[in-house]
Design an enzyme around this catalytic site. Structure first.
Site, mmCIF file in Angstrom:
data_model
loop_
_atom_site.group_PDB
_atom_site.id
_atom_site.type_symbol
_atom_site.label_atom_id
_atom_site.label_comp_id
_atom_site.label_asym_id
_atom_site.label_seq_id
_atom_site.Cartn_x
_atom_site.Cartn_y
_atom_site.Cartn_z
ATOM 1 N N SER A 281 3.318 -2.180 10.381
ATOM 2 C CA SER A 281 4.768 -2.206 10.612
ATOM 3 C C SER A 281 5.423 -3.529 10.201
ATOM 4 O O SER A 281 6.373 -3.988 10.853
ATOM 5 C CB SER A 281 5.092 -1.869 12.074
ATOM 6 O OG SER A 281 4.669 -0.546 12.365
ATOM 7 N N GLY B 115 2.363 2.155 10.789
ATOM 8 C CA GLY B 115 3.308 3.262 10.654
ATOM 9 C C GLY B 115 3.997 3.645 11.948
ATOM 10 O O GLY B 115 4.631 4.691 12.041
ATOM 11 N N GLU C 238 -5.436 -5.165 10.515
ATOM 12 C CA GLU C 238 -4.433 -4.126 10.721
ATOM 13 C C GLU C 238 -4.749 -3.356 12.004
ATOM 14 O O GLU C 238 -5.559 -2.421 11.984
ATOM 15 C CB GLU C 238 -4.445 -3.139 9.548
ATOM 16 C CG GLU C 238 -4.053 -3.748 8.224
ATOM 17 C CD GLU C 238 -3.456 -2.704 7.290
ATOM 18 O OE1 GLU C 238 -2.355 -2.951 6.782
ATOM 19 O OE2 GLU C 238 -4.063 -1.641 7.090
ATOM 20 N N ASN D 110 0.877 -1.177 0.000
ATOM 21 C CA ASN D 110 0.000 0.000 0.000
ATOM 22 C C ASN D 110 0.913 1.225 0.000
ATOM 23 O O ASN D 110 1.488 1.563 1.027
ATOM 24 C CB ASN D 110 -0.885 -0.055 1.261
ATOM 25 C CG ASN D 110 -1.672 1.220 1.465
ATOM 26 O OD1 ASN D 110 -1.765 2.071 0.577
ATOM 27 N ND2 ASN D 110 -2.254 1.366 2.653
ATOM 28 N N LYS E 258 0.180 4.254 -0.256
ATOM 29 C CA LYS E 258 -0.446 5.452 0.332
ATOM 30 C C LYS E 258 -0.225 6.660 -0.587
ATOM 31 O O LYS E 258 -0.228 6.493 -1.803
ATOM 32 C CB LYS E 258 0.075 5.671 1.761
ATOM 33 C CG LYS E 258 -0.053 4.398 2.598
ATOM 34 C CD LYS E 258 0.080 4.612 4.064
ATOM 35 C CE LYS E 258 -0.055 3.281 4.783
ATOM 36 N NZ LYS E 258 -0.048 3.382 6.218
ATOM 37 N N HIS F 34 -9.480 1.011 4.748
ATOM 38 C CA HIS F 34 -8.217 1.173 5.464
ATOM 39 C C HIS F 34 -8.456 2.104 6.656
ATOM 40 O O HIS F 34 -9.251 3.039 6.568
ATOM 41 C CB HIS F 34 -7.156 1.753 4.525
ATOM 42 C CG HIS F 34 -5.787 1.773 5.147
ATOM 43 N ND1 HIS F 34 -5.403 2.759 6.031
ATOM 44 C CD2 HIS F 34 -4.749 0.910 5.044
ATOM 45 C CE1 HIS F 34 -4.170 2.491 6.437
ATOM 46 N NE2 HIS F 34 -3.750 1.377 5.862
ATOM 47 N N GLU G 209 -6.866 4.499 7.812
ATOM 48 C CA GLU G 209 -6.671 5.938 7.529
ATOM 49 C C GLU G 209 -7.917 6.513 6.861
ATOM 50 O O GLU G 209 -8.282 7.661 7.094
ATOM 51 C CB GLU G 209 -5.407 6.132 6.667
ATOM 52 C CG GLU G 209 -4.148 5.974 7.516
ATOM 53 C CD GLU G 209 -2.923 5.470 6.764
ATOM 54 O OE1 GLU G 209 -2.893 5.552 5.519
ATOM 55 O OE2 GLU G 209 -1.993 4.980 7.434
HETATM 56 P P1 PGA Z 1 2.815 0.227 7.652
HETATM 57 O O1 PGA Z 1 1.355 0.450 7.012
HETATM 58 O O2 PGA Z 1 3.370 -1.033 7.053
HETATM 59 O O3 PGA Z 1 3.579 1.459 7.229
HETATM 60 O O4 PGA Z 1 2.629 0.138 9.111
HETATM 61 C C1 PGA Z 1 0.489 -0.630 6.803
HETATM 62 C C2 PGA Z 1 -0.787 -0.151 6.202
HETATM 63 O O5 PGA Z 1 -1.211 0.968 6.506
HETATM 64 O O6 PGA Z 1 -1.427 -0.867 5.400
#
Ligand code: PGA
Length: 267
Positions: free
Chosen positions: A219, A178, A172, A13, A15, A100, A102
């Protein structure tokens, strides 16, 4: 495939990162590195909308799948700023990330909109990666299981069992995204099992739930992926930060290959 014949999926992803030129560079590097490789997992790259076409043409005639990070659920209309499933399909996109955290936290997505988007993905034969996961507050209040099972049930509301063939669920935990704080592998596996049981109970069909790929995200790095992928109910990874760098992402794909190879040698 693993023991349960579920595909192993490594999805990146990106982003809001990567211009078109950067998307071409990253996707071509990945494409060339995996070309001709044995035991490849399903590799999915999810660039921002503006780089979808660049990634699609860079990965043409390869095994790599391209996904969007979001979409509107309606096909067309006066919805300024939105992109429809019809448009994604028209581009040649085959996957879409839905719900997601976010999107849920920053852009007001709800369990209801996730359900509408999942149904739209089904209608257009896009494979949906439906994301679920608890916040830190919810985890600390012992609400993880309730929140995650409610999100799963809501996403699948009014969806036929036969339509679950193109469903991938990503667990997740919001607090792990993140942050560098990965969820312990056995705890991630416990929640993935709970997700599977939730689907099984919803449809009264345990074997159906055994066929749904469930990914862990939050992460994921080359240093922690193997432990995650060694779990019984984690079928792959949804990766943010580490998917932006070819070397790191390819190391994750290698781990996916090991899991595919292991399963093949057992069967
Ligand atoms: P990350 O993000 O690997 O940077 O923690 C995962 C995600 O948001 O799908």
């Amino acid at each position: 495939m693993n023991g349960q014949e579920r595909p192993v999926i490594i999805a990146g992803n990106w982003k809001m990162h990567k211009t078109r030129a950067e998307a071409v560079e990253l996707s071509k590097t990945i494409r060339n590195a995996v070309a001709g490789e044995k035991d490849l997992p399903v590799v999915v790259l999810c660039p921002p909308f503006t780089s979808l076409e660049a990634a699609l043409s860079s990965c043409e005639k390869s095994e790599i799948q391209i996904g969007a990070q979001n979409m509107e659920h309606r096909d067309s209309g006066a919805f300024t700023g939105e992109v429809s499933p019809l448009m994604l399909k028209d581009l040649g996109v085959s996957y879409v990330i839905i719900g997601h955290s976010e999107r849920r936290q920053l852009f007001g997505e709800t369990n209801t909109s996730v359900n509408l988007k999942f149904k739209a993905a089904l209608k257009h034969k896009l494979v949906a990666i439906v994301c679920v996961g608890e916040t830190l507050d919810e985890r600390e209040s012992n609400l993880t299981d309730a929140v995650v099972s409610r999100q799963v049930a809501a996403a699948l509301d009014d969806v036929d069992a036969a339509d679950l063939k193109t469903l991938v669920i990503a667990y997740e935990p919001v607090w792990a995204i993140g942050t560098g704080k990965v969820c312990e592998a056995d705890e991630a596996n416990r929640v993935c099992k709970l997700i599977r049981a939730t689907v099984g109970n919803l449809y009264g069909n345990k074997s159906l739930s055994q066929s749904i790929p469930i990914l862990y995200g939050g992460s994921v790095k080359p240093s922690n992926i193997d432990e995650q992928l060694a779990q019984s109910d984690i079928d792959g990874s949804l990766v943010g930060g580490a998917s932006l760098n070819a070397e790191e992402f390819l190391a994750l794909v290698k781990s996916g290959q090991k899991k595919v190879g292991l399963a093949a040698s057992r069967s």
